[in-house]
Each structure stands twice: as structure tokens, then as C-alpha cells.
Scaffold this motif. Structure first.
Motif, PDB file in Angstrom:
ATOM      1  N   SER A   1     -21.253 -27.858   5.504  1.00 53.28           N
ATOM      2  CA  SER A   1     -19.947 -27.566   4.901  1.00 53.28           C
ATOM      3  C   SER A   1     -19.204 -28.832   4.492  1.00 53.28           C
ATOM      4  CB  SER A   1     -19.092 -26.737   5.865  1.00 53.28           C
ATOM      5  OG  SER A   1     -18.894 -27.450   7.076  1.00 53.28           O
ATOM      6  N   ASP A   2     -19.586 -29.970   5.032  1.00 61.72           N
ATOM      7  CA  ASP A   2     -19.005 -31.257   4.644  1.00 61.72           C
ATOM      8  C   ASP A   2     -19.790 -31.918   3.513  1.00 61.72           C
ATOM      9  OD1 ASP A   2     -16.890 -31.209   6.459  1.00 61.72           O
ATOM     10  OD2 ASP A   2     -18.087 -32.120   8.048  1.00 61.72           O
ATOM     11  N   GLY A   3     -20.858 -31.250   3.061  1.00 61.16           N
ATOM     12  CA  GLY A   3     -21.621 -31.766   1.938  1.00 61.16           C
ATOM     13  C   GLY A   3     -22.920 -32.471   2.288  1.00 61.16           C
ATOM     14  N   TRP A   4     -23.299 -32.506   3.563  1.00 60.12           N
ATOM     15  CA  TRP A   4     -24.510 -33.204   3.974  1.00 60.12           C
ATOM     16  C   TRP A   4     -25.764 -32.430   3.578  1.00 60.12           C
ATOM     17  CZ3 TRP A   4     -24.477 -38.077   5.143  1.00 60.12           C
ATOM     18  CH2 TRP A   4     -23.338 -38.638   5.704  1.00 60.12           C
ATOM     19  N   THR A   5     -26.787 -33.152   3.187  1.00 61.53           N
ATOM     20  CA  THR A   5     -28.124 -32.604   2.985  1.00 61.53           C
ATOM     21  C   THR A   5     -29.047 -33.338   3.952  1.00 61.53           C
ATOM     22  OG1 THR A   5     -28.769 -34.246   1.325  1.00 61.53           O
ATOM     23  CG2 THR A   5     -27.699 -32.216   0.524  1.00 61.53           C
ATOM     24  N   ARG A   6     -30.204 -32.776   4.187  1.00 61.99           N
ATOM     25  CA  ARG A   6     -31.156 -33.403   5.105  1.00 61.99           C
ATOM     26  C   ARG A   6     -31.579 -34.780   4.580  1.00 61.99           C
ATOM     27  NH1 ARG A   6     -36.724 -30.718   7.472  1.00 61.99           N
ATOM     28  NH2 ARG A   6     -36.633 -31.766   9.484  1.00 61.99           N
TER      29      ARG A   6
ATOM     30  N   PRO B   1     -32.645 -29.618  11.425  1.00 65.01           N
ATOM     31  CA  PRO B   1     -31.746 -28.557  10.960  1.00 65.01           C
ATOM     32  C   PRO B   1     -31.397 -27.641  12.134  1.00 65.01           C
ATOM     33  CG  PRO B   1     -33.987 -28.195  10.159  1.00 65.01           C
ATOM     34  CD  PRO B   1     -33.998 -29.475  10.905  1.00 65.01           C
ATOM     35  N   ARG B   2     -30.133 -27.287  12.260  1.00 63.48           N
ATOM     36  CA  ARG B   2     -29.682 -26.456  13.376  1.00 63.48           C
ATOM     37  C   ARG B   2     -28.984 -25.215  12.831  1.00 63.48           C
ATOM     38  NH1 ARG B   2     -32.314 -27.913  17.588  1.00 63.48           N
ATOM     39  NH2 ARG B   2     -30.696 -27.231  18.959  1.00 63.48           N
TER      40      ARG B   2
ATOM     41  N   ASP C   1     -26.737 -24.586   9.419  1.00 62.97           N
ATOM     42  CA  ASP C   1     -25.316 -24.838   9.623  1.00 62.97           C
ATOM     43  C   ASP C   1     -25.005 -26.330   9.673  1.00 62.97           C
ATOM     44  OD1 ASP C   1     -24.313 -22.066   9.956  1.00 62.97           O
ATOM     45  OD2 ASP C   1     -25.800 -22.070  11.550  1.00 62.97           O
ATOM     46  N   TYR C   2     -25.868 -27.095  10.333  1.00 64.31           N
ATOM     47  CA  TYR C   2     -25.699 -28.550  10.358  1.00 64.31           C
ATOM     48  C   TYR C   2     -27.029 -29.214  10.660  1.00 64.31           C
ATOM     49  CZ  TYR C   2     -25.509 -28.212  15.513  1.00 64.31           C
ATOM     50  OH  TYR C   2     -25.788 -27.961  16.834  1.00 64.31           O
ATOM     51  N   PHE C   3     -27.085 -30.509  10.407  1.00 64.89           N
ATOM     52  CA  PHE C   3     -28.249 -31.320  10.755  1.00 64.89           C
ATOM     53  C   PHE C   3     -27.869 -32.175  11.953  1.00 64.89           C
ATOM     54  CE2 PHE C   3     -28.426 -30.607   6.167  1.00 64.89           C
ATOM     55  CZ  PHE C   3     -29.657 -29.981   6.075  1.00 64.89           C
ATOM     56  N   ALA C   4     -28.822 -32.416  12.842  1.00 62.88           N
ATOM     57  CA  ALA C   4     -28.560 -33.216  14.032  1.00 62.88           C
ATOM     58  C   ALA C   4     -29.589 -34.336  14.124  1.00 62.88           C
ATOM     59  CB  ALA C   4     -28.633 -32.341  15.284  1.00 62.88           C
ATOM     60  N   VAL C   5     -29.131 -35.492  14.589  1.00 63.42           N
ATOM     61  CA  VAL C   5     -30.039 -36.593  14.899  1.00 63.42           C
ATOM     62  C   VAL C   5     -29.842 -36.892  16.379  1.00 63.42           C
ATOM     63  CG1 VAL C   5     -30.660 -38.986  14.464  1.00 63.42           C
ATOM     64  CG2 VAL C   5     -29.960 -37.512  12.564  1.00 63.42           C
ATOM     65  N   TYR C   6     -30.896 -36.656  17.158  1.00 64.00           N
ATOM     66  CA  TYR C   6     -30.865 -36.887  18.599  1.00 64.00           C
ATOM     67  C   TYR C   6     -31.365 -38.287  18.910  1.00 64.00           C
ATOM     68  CZ  TYR C   6     -30.051 -31.922  19.001  1.00 64.00           C
ATOM     69  OH  TYR C   6     -29.499 -30.681  18.893  1.00 64.00           O
TER      70      TYR C   6
END
Length: 87
Positions: free
Chosen positions: A15-20, A38-39, A59-64
Motif C-alpha cells: 500500500s506504500d508502493g513497494w514491489t518485491r 511476500p507476506r 500485503d507486505y514484503f518482509a526481510v528477516y
């Protein structure tokens, strides 16, 4: 764009405009797309998504394990929301 700090990862909301691919570009050394997870809020991600697809429906991407995998110059261009102040 906003980056939300969570307890175990950094979150990059669609929703903030991020792509993978855009998140992958922020990584400094290990730029494997599989590091950008991808989450989905409906638990679809529990099966593990270690592919190179864009997952534009997540919904969002996460980097662990984000001890410091990001380029400091690249991250500095975005708003980092500290843990506890995000969504």
C-alpha cells in the motif's frame, strides 16, 4: 516510501508502493530475491515462498535477519518507522 520496523524484520507494505524488486534493490550484498518474503494476512505464506515471482497480491514484503543487509544510502532515502510506532 515508508519502511516499518517490526520485532524480527523490516516490513515494506504494498500500500506504500513497494514491489518485491524494489525491496531487493535496497539490499547491499546478497541481492537474492528469495530474501524478500511476500507476506499475506490470511496465512498463505506459511507454505514458504522461495521463488522469484513478484507476488503483487501480498500485503507486505518482509526481510528477516536484517542485522545490516541494506545499503545505508538506499535506506536513507525512505522513512523508517521504528518498532512500536508502526502499524
Amino acid at each position: 516510501m515508508r519502511i516499518i520496523e517490526a520485532s524480527l524484520c523490516l516490513r515494506f507494505y504494498r500500500s506504500d508502493g513497494w514491489t518485491r524488486e524494489a525491496v531487493r534493490e535496497l539490499l547491499s550484498d546478497d541481492k537474492r530475491l528469495s530474501r524478500v518474503s511476500p507476506r499475506y494476512f490470511d496465512d498463505r505464506d506459511r507454505v514458504g515462498l522461495e521463488d522469484d515471482l513478484p507476488h503483487d497480491d501480498c500485503d507486505y514484503f518482509a526481510v528477516y535477519d536484517c542485522a545490516d543487509p541494506f545499503s545505508k544510502d538506499a535506506i536513507a532515502k525512505h522513512e523508517l518507522i521504528p518498532f512500536g510506532l508502526g502499524e
